[in-house]
Design a protein around this motif. Sequence first.
Motif, PDB file in Angstrom:
ATOM      1  N   ILE A 179      -6.460  10.696   2.545  1.00 56.58           N
ATOM      2  CA  ILE A 179      -7.657   9.923   2.192  1.00 56.58           C
ATOM      3  C   ILE A 179      -7.369   8.449   2.432  1.00 56.58           C
ATOM      4  O   ILE A 179      -6.344   7.925   1.982  1.00 56.58           O
ATOM      5  N   ILE A 180      -8.249   7.776   3.146  1.00 54.91           N
ATOM      6  CA  ILE A 180      -8.112   6.347   3.427  1.00 54.91           C
ATOM      7  C   ILE A 180      -9.322   5.627   2.837  1.00 54.91           C
ATOM      8  O   ILE A 180     -10.460   5.879   3.239  1.00 54.91           O
ATOM      9  N   VAL A 181      -9.077   4.738   1.903  1.00 55.92           N
ATOM     10  CA  VAL A 181     -10.127   3.919   1.283  1.00 55.92           C
ATOM     11  C   VAL A 181     -10.004   2.513   1.854  1.00 55.92           C
ATOM     12  O   VAL A 181      -8.944   1.892   1.761  1.00 55.92           O
ATOM     13  N   SER A 182     -11.062   2.002   2.453  1.00 56.94           N
ATOM     14  CA  SER A 182     -11.027   0.683   3.086  1.00 56.94           C
ATOM     15  C   SER A 182     -12.225  -0.135   2.647  1.00 56.94           C
ATOM     16  O   SER A 182     -13.243   0.395   2.183  1.00 56.94           O
ATOM     17  N   GLY A 183     -12.113  -1.450   2.819  1.00 58.08           N
ATOM     18  CA  GLY A 183     -13.179  -2.377   2.452  1.00 58.08           C
ATOM     19  C   GLY A 183     -12.664  -3.795   2.497  1.00 58.08           C
ATOM     20  O   GLY A 183     -11.556  -4.068   2.962  1.00 58.08           O
ATOM     21  N   TYR A 184     -13.452  -4.731   1.986  1.00 59.04           N
ATOM     22  CA  TYR A 184     -13.079  -6.139   2.007  1.00 59.04           C
ATOM     23  C   TYR A 184     -12.688  -6.670   0.634  1.00 59.04           C
ATOM     24  O   TYR A 184     -12.181  -7.779   0.514  1.00 59.04           O
ATOM     25  N   ASP A 185     -12.928  -5.884  -0.432  1.00 55.73           N
ATOM     26  CA  ASP A 185     -12.568  -6.308  -1.784  1.00 55.73           C
ATOM     27  C   ASP A 185     -11.349  -5.510  -2.224  1.00 55.73           C
ATOM     28  O   ASP A 185     -11.422  -4.313  -2.499  1.00 55.73           O
ATOM     29  N   LYS A 186     -10.207  -6.169  -2.292  1.00 55.84           N
ATOM     30  CA  LYS A 186      -8.952  -5.484  -2.596  1.00 55.84           C
ATOM     31  C   LYS A 186      -8.950  -4.874  -3.991  1.00 55.84           C
ATOM     32  O   LYS A 186      -8.405  -3.785  -4.203  1.00 55.84           O
ATOM     33  N   SER A 187      -9.528  -5.552  -4.958  1.00 60.25           N
ATOM     34  CA  SER A 187      -9.551  -5.029  -6.328  1.00 60.25           C
ATOM     35  C   SER A 187     -10.407  -3.769  -6.431  1.00 60.25           C
ATOM     36  O   SER A 187     -10.044  -2.817  -7.135  1.00 60.25           O
ATOM     37  N   GLU A 188     -11.537  -3.743  -5.730  1.00 60.60           N
ATOM     38  CA  GLU A 188     -12.394  -2.562  -5.756  1.00 60.60           C
ATOM     39  C   GLU A 188     -11.704  -1.374  -5.075  1.00 60.60           C
ATOM     40  O   GLU A 188     -11.817  -0.229  -5.532  1.00 60.60           O
ATOM     41  N   ILE A 189     -10.984  -1.641  -4.001  1.00 56.39           N
ATOM     42  CA  ILE A 189     -10.258  -0.569  -3.311  1.00 56.39           C
ATOM     43  C   ILE A 189      -9.189   0.024  -4.223  1.00 56.39           C
ATOM     44  O   ILE A 189      -9.052   1.245  -4.345  1.00 56.39           O
ATOM     45  N   GLY A 190      -8.428  -0.848  -4.859  1.00 58.22           N
ATOM     46  CA  GLY A 190      -7.376  -0.373  -5.756  1.00 58.22           C
ATOM     47  C   GLY A 190      -7.918   0.401  -6.934  1.00 58.22           C
ATOM     48  O   GLY A 190      -7.329   1.406  -7.359  1.00 58.22           O
ATOM     49  N   GLN A 191      -9.046  -0.047  -7.479  1.00 61.29           N
ATOM     50  CA  GLN A 191      -9.643   0.642  -8.622  1.00 61.29           C
ATOM     51  C   GLN A 191     -10.139   2.027  -8.241  1.00 61.29           C
ATOM     52  O   GLN A 191      -9.932   3.006  -8.971  1.00 61.29           O
TER      53      GLN A 191
END
Length: 228
Positions: A179-191
């Motif tokens: 599973i790969i979770v990507s985006g521009y907000d690092k905190s949202e990705i980690g959460q």
Amino acid sequence: MASLSLSLHHPCNSRTGFLGKRQGICLHVIPAGRVGFVRKTIECKESRIGKKPIEVPSNVTLTLEEQFIKAKGPLGELSLNYPGEVKVVKEESGKLRVSKTVETKRANQMHGLFTMTDPDGQHHRRGSKGFDKKLQLVGVGYRAAVEGKDLVMNLGFSHPVRMAVPEGLKVKVEENTRIIVSGYDKSEIGQFAASIKKWRPPEPYKGKGIRYADEVVRRKEGKAGKKK
């Protein structure tokens, strides 16, 4: 503040004396001067991370308004409110500099925290390149798939686990187990990645569960059989 002294020359006439009437010893209270306290100023060392300038990519537009900063890039837009202990200044070279407004312990902590400097030296990837987090499913029958805007996982329960993907994030599944979770907000990705892992944390005996791609699971030795 007062000090106590013993007098042996003048007998005590009171029957309620501290040591009784026979010994003739009394306690006299002598007022003493005030005790002074010296205040010491504690110097806080400046954060090494906080002293570093922040490089802004050419494809990111920044807006500074007092304690409010907004970054807009090709992947999205983010905003952040800085605490009053620090201030952000844009230099002529285009770099950002974070400095303290007061000399306190909290200001020193906020100075390093809100510099938004990545350990690998890549600054402000949020609006330009983005971030990703990879997870691995380990276990017989464990698999995942993306259905519309939901992530569906089979983790050994009597029913599949369905999670809605937050807005601004992208989820990709490779080989049914990655599973790969990507985006521009690092905190949202980690959460969101932590929420996925919470369904099946890796157990220490066989290592089954959901783990991060770079995570090392410490294994335990199982119970040994009886010796003959």
